[in-house]
Design a protein around this motif. Structure first.
Motif, PDB file in Angstrom:
ATOM      1  N   PRO A 182       0.798  -1.233   0.000  1.00 34.97           N
ATOM      2  CA  PRO A 182       0.000   0.000   0.000  1.00 34.97           C
ATOM      3  C   PRO A 182       0.831   1.284   0.000  1.00 34.97           C
ATOM      4  O   PRO A 182       1.809   1.395   0.734  1.00 34.97           O
ATOM      5  CB  PRO A 182      -0.781  -0.105   1.311  1.00 34.97           C
ATOM      6  CG  PRO A 182       0.081  -0.926   2.212  1.00 34.97           C
ATOM      7  CD  PRO A 182       0.995  -1.777   1.361  1.00 34.97           C
ATOM      8  N   THR A 183       0.423   2.238  -0.819  1.00 36.92           N
ATOM      9  CA  THR A 183       1.086   3.549  -0.880  1.00 36.92           C
ATOM     10  C   THR A 183       0.063   4.665  -0.662  1.00 36.92           C
ATOM     11  O   THR A 183      -1.021   4.638  -1.254  1.00 36.92           O
ATOM     12  CB  THR A 183       1.781   3.732  -2.252  1.00 36.92           C
ATOM     13  OG1 THR A 183       2.801   2.757  -2.372  1.00 36.92           O
ATOM     14  CG2 THR A 183       2.403   5.124  -2.387  1.00 36.92           C
ATOM     15  N   PHE A 184       0.445   5.625   0.162  1.00 29.50           N
ATOM     16  CA  PHE A 184      -0.422   6.779   0.433  1.00 29.50           C
ATOM     17  C   PHE A 184      -0.146   7.880  -0.584  1.00 29.50           C
ATOM     18  O   PHE A 184       0.975   8.368  -0.696  1.00 29.50           O
ATOM     19  CB  PHE A 184      -0.152   7.291   1.854  1.00 29.50           C
ATOM     20  CG  PHE A 184      -0.737   8.642   2.124  1.00 29.50           C
ATOM     21  CD1 PHE A 184      -2.104   8.864   2.045  1.00 29.50           C
ATOM     22  CD2 PHE A 184       0.088   9.713   2.451  1.00 29.50           C
ATOM     23  CE1 PHE A 184      -2.645  10.123   2.279  1.00 29.50           C
ATOM     24  CE2 PHE A 184      -0.436  10.979   2.696  1.00 29.50           C
ATOM     25  CZ  PHE A 184      -1.807  11.182   2.606  1.00 29.50           C
ATOM     26  N   ILE A 222       5.008   6.696   0.432  1.00 31.27           N
ATOM     27  CA  ILE A 222       4.274   7.948   0.197  1.00 31.27           C
ATOM     28  C   ILE A 222       4.559   8.464  -1.216  1.00 31.27           C
ATOM     29  O   ILE A 222       5.702   8.449  -1.674  1.00 31.27           O
ATOM     30  CB  ILE A 222       4.607   9.011   1.273  1.00 31.27           C
ATOM     31  CG1 ILE A 222       3.761  10.271   1.065  1.00 31.27           C
ATOM     32  CG2 ILE A 222       6.106   9.353   1.314  1.00 31.27           C
ATOM     33  CD1 ILE A 222       3.703  11.165   2.286  1.00 31.27           C
ATOM     34  N   ASP A 223       3.496   8.914  -1.868  1.00 31.19           N
ATOM     35  CA  ASP A 223       3.580   9.348  -3.262  1.00 31.19           C
ATOM     36  C   ASP A 223       3.016  10.775  -3.381  1.00 31.19           C
ATOM     37  O   ASP A 223       2.181  11.191  -2.568  1.00 31.19           O
ATOM     38  CB  ASP A 223       2.735   8.371  -4.103  1.00 31.19           C
ATOM     39  CG  ASP A 223       2.943   8.491  -5.603  1.00 31.19           C
ATOM     40  OD1 ASP A 223       3.592   9.460  -6.043  1.00 31.19           O
ATOM     41  OD2 ASP A 223       2.445   7.620  -6.340  1.00 31.19           O
ATOM     42  N   ALA A 242       7.807  15.256   5.353  1.00 34.51           N
ATOM     43  CA  ALA A 242       6.883  14.896   6.436  1.00 34.51           C
ATOM     44  C   ALA A 242       6.639  13.385   6.455  1.00 34.51           C
ATOM     45  O   ALA A 242       6.644  12.755   7.521  1.00 34.51           O
ATOM     46  CB  ALA A 242       5.569  15.645   6.256  1.00 34.51           C
ATOM     47  N   GLY A 243       6.441  12.812   5.274  1.00 35.89           N
ATOM     48  CA  GLY A 243       6.179  11.367   5.193  1.00 35.89           C
ATOM     49  C   GLY A 243       7.321  10.554   5.745  1.00 35.89           C
ATOM     50  O   GLY A 243       7.126   9.575   6.479  1.00 35.89           O
ATOM     51  N   TYR A 246       7.527   9.982   9.333  1.00 34.31           N
ATOM     52  CA  TYR A 246       6.610   8.954   9.834  1.00 34.31           C
ATOM     53  C   TYR A 246       6.950   7.574   9.249  1.00 34.31           C
ATOM     54  O   TYR A 246       6.127   6.668   9.264  1.00 34.31           O
ATOM     55  CB  TYR A 246       5.170   9.325   9.493  1.00 34.31           C
ATOM     56  CG  TYR A 246       4.623  10.410  10.388  1.00 34.31           C
ATOM     57  CD1 TYR A 246       3.984  10.093  11.583  1.00 34.31           C
ATOM     58  CD2 TYR A 246       4.752  11.750  10.045  1.00 34.31           C
ATOM     59  CE1 TYR A 246       3.472  11.081  12.407  1.00 34.31           C
ATOM     60  CE2 TYR A 246       4.247  12.754  10.869  1.00 34.31           C
ATOM     61  CZ  TYR A 246       3.610  12.411  12.051  1.00 34.31           C
ATOM     62  OH  TYR A 246       3.104  13.379  12.873  1.00 34.31           O
ATOM     63  N   GLY A 247       8.137   7.450   8.686  1.00 26.48           N
ATOM     64  CA  GLY A 247       8.591   6.129   8.217  1.00 26.48           C
ATOM     65  C   GLY A 247       8.077   5.721   6.854  1.00 26.48           C
ATOM     66  O   GLY A 247       8.173   4.552   6.489  1.00 26.48           O
ATOM     67  N   MET A 248       7.507   6.673   6.099  1.00 24.55           N
ATOM     68  CA  MET A 248       7.043   6.295   4.755  1.00 24.55           C
ATOM     69  C   MET A 248       8.045   6.786   3.714  1.00 24.55           C
ATOM     70  O   MET A 248       8.242   7.999   3.554  1.00 24.55           O
ATOM     71  CB  MET A 248       5.658   6.913   4.485  1.00 24.55           C
ATOM     72  CG  MET A 248       4.540   6.257   5.278  1.00 24.55           C
ATOM     73  SD  MET A 248       2.912   6.925   4.841  1.00 24.55           S
ATOM     74  CE  MET A 248       2.778   8.296   5.962  1.00 24.55           C
TER      75      MET A 248
END
Ligand code: NIG
Ligand code: FE
Length: 419
Positions: A182-184, A222-223, A242-243, A246-248
């Motif tokens: 999954p990618t945000f 994160i994208d 920022a991502g 949070y480890g993304m």
């Protein structure tokens, strides 16, 4: 339970010493075993070699074995599709007609079509319905040979709907045998209610969306759609920063519509991949060389939108790796058929079949952070592969475009029964 496949005409993309990716010249050298066998144990690949299978299987042992005779057929590792948006509501063929009539992707987006159209539909659609539609797509791509897939959010565009999309993706993980990453993608487009207030939207992505996605552990990556008319380099920089806190790790849309600086900002944040790359020049190639960022091309989108094709020959010649994904989405690539992607790679980018196969297997696995377990036939990797119909050579796979050359799908060491 073990599966033993014998008399394999050619076992494709075999690795004795597994590598995390393949780049430059090496992309044109594909390792295969002719007249081979392949053995699984549980969910993993146990061993492989050239016929005959070295150990006679006694009657008793046969109980625990599923024997498959693959005479005339080949075995490929499952495709690793590292860029999709396959959770979406409905379809957008109306825009397809607009495109036929001459409107560009950006013009359609400016009229409130495009991503905003999908966001509206997603908002109105119940989670269960989204799951059902996405499962249909997952089953379809699985039968075309995909065994691992990245799925992005990005049709939510509000905190609530982005979380809804990511929850759907999480549920799909429990429902499908296909490996899902999954990618945000909160910054996919600016929603209508933020029109003229893009900076505020970016602030909201950073201060509200990212912390909540991370709190529920809903995304690995994160994208940002970093391109002309969407998000700027500065905005992308802030969001990726920022991502990462949070480890993304970053995995972004870049240089689809212009020399947007997306590749450079991706590399700056050590993105796992930068994707699209229709606008890639010497500067961008130079920037990518020697980094851990996988350049990923999306032939389906370039084909569907009739855009320029990425300069793949130049990239490989310069020594870069290239991964290739479907970009399965309702606006710019409404197909997740990786066999067709292989054909386009050869026809439109003049990639050799060997290069194209590396791009959709091991390099796609790398672009999802999965190359330890997926992307090739190697001892100890997850047993995700497919047996083809009888075909004359592995080059037949991209050559005979359109038809499904996969006959039997094996995922996690189990034969998949078609739905
Ligand atoms: O990868 N480029 C941005 N996002 C998608 C298109 C999404 C859509 O049009 O729905 C893409 O092409
Ligand atoms: Fe995309």
């Amino acid at each position: 339970m073990s599966i033993l496949i014998t008399n394999i005409k050619e076992l494709v993309q075999v690795e004795e010493k597994p590598q995390s990716m393949v780049f430059g010249k090496a992309m044109s050298k594909l390792r295969t075993i002719k007249n081979g066998w392949l053995l699984t144990e549980g969910s993993r690949i146990k061993d492989f070699g050239t016929m005959p299978f070295p150990f006679p299987i006694s009657g008793e042992e046969k109980e625990g074995f599923q024997l498959i005779d693959a005479s005339g057929k080949m075995v490929f590792p499952s495709f690793c599709d590292s860029h999709t948006h396959l959770v979406y509501a409905g379809s957008r063929e109306i825009e397809y007609i607009d495109k036929i009539r001459g409107l560009s992707y950006e013009e359609i987006a400016r009229r409130g079509g495009g991503i905003l159209n999908s966001a509206k539909r997603l908002h109105e659609t119940h989670e269960d319905e989204l799951i059902e539609q996405a499962m249909g797509r997952l089953n379809e791509i699985m039968m075309f040979g995909t065994g691992a897939v990245e799925i992005k959010s990005g049709y939510g565009l509000s905190v609530e709907d982005e979380l809804k999309m990511l929850r759907v993706i999480r549920k799909l993980k429990g429902l499908s045998p296909v490996k899902i990453v999954p990618t945000f993608l909160g910054a996919h487009a600016v929603p209508a209610e933020y029109k003229g207030r893009q900076e505020e939207f970016v602030d909201m992505v950073i201060s509200e969306m990212i912390p909540q996605v991370a709190a529920d552990n809903l995304a690995d990556y994160i994208d940002v759609f970093c391109d002309r008319g969407f998000f700027t380099v500065e905005e992308t920089d802030r969001i990726l920063n920022a991502g990462m806190k949070y480890g993304m790790r970053a995995k972004i849309h870049a240089n689809e519509l212009d020399f947007s600086g997306g590749i450079q900002v991706g590399v700056k944040y050590n993105a796992l991949s930068v994707d699209h790359l229709e606008f890639t020049g010497d500067e961008e190639i130079e920037c990518l060389l020697g980094t851990e960022t996988m350049p990923t091309i999306l032939p389906g989108a370039a084909f569907f939108l009739e855009m320029a094709y990425s300069p793949v020959r130049k990239m490989i010649k310069a020594g870069l790796p290239v991964a290739m994904a479907s970009d399965f989405n309702p606006g710019s690539s409404p197909s997740g058929n990786m066999q067709f992607i292989l054909s386009m790679a050869c026809i439109k980018y003049r990639m050799l079949p060997e290069e194209a196969i590396h791009a959709v297997t091991i390099n796609g696995a790398y672009a999802m952070g999965l190359s330890e377990d997926f992307g090739s036939i190697a001892r100890g990797k997850i047993a995700n592969f497919f047996i083809t119909k009888p075909i004359p050579s592995y080059s037949f796979m991209p050559y005979a475009y359109g038809s499904n050359k996969a006959e039997q799908i094996i995922l996690n060491g189990k034969v998949i029964q078609p739905a």
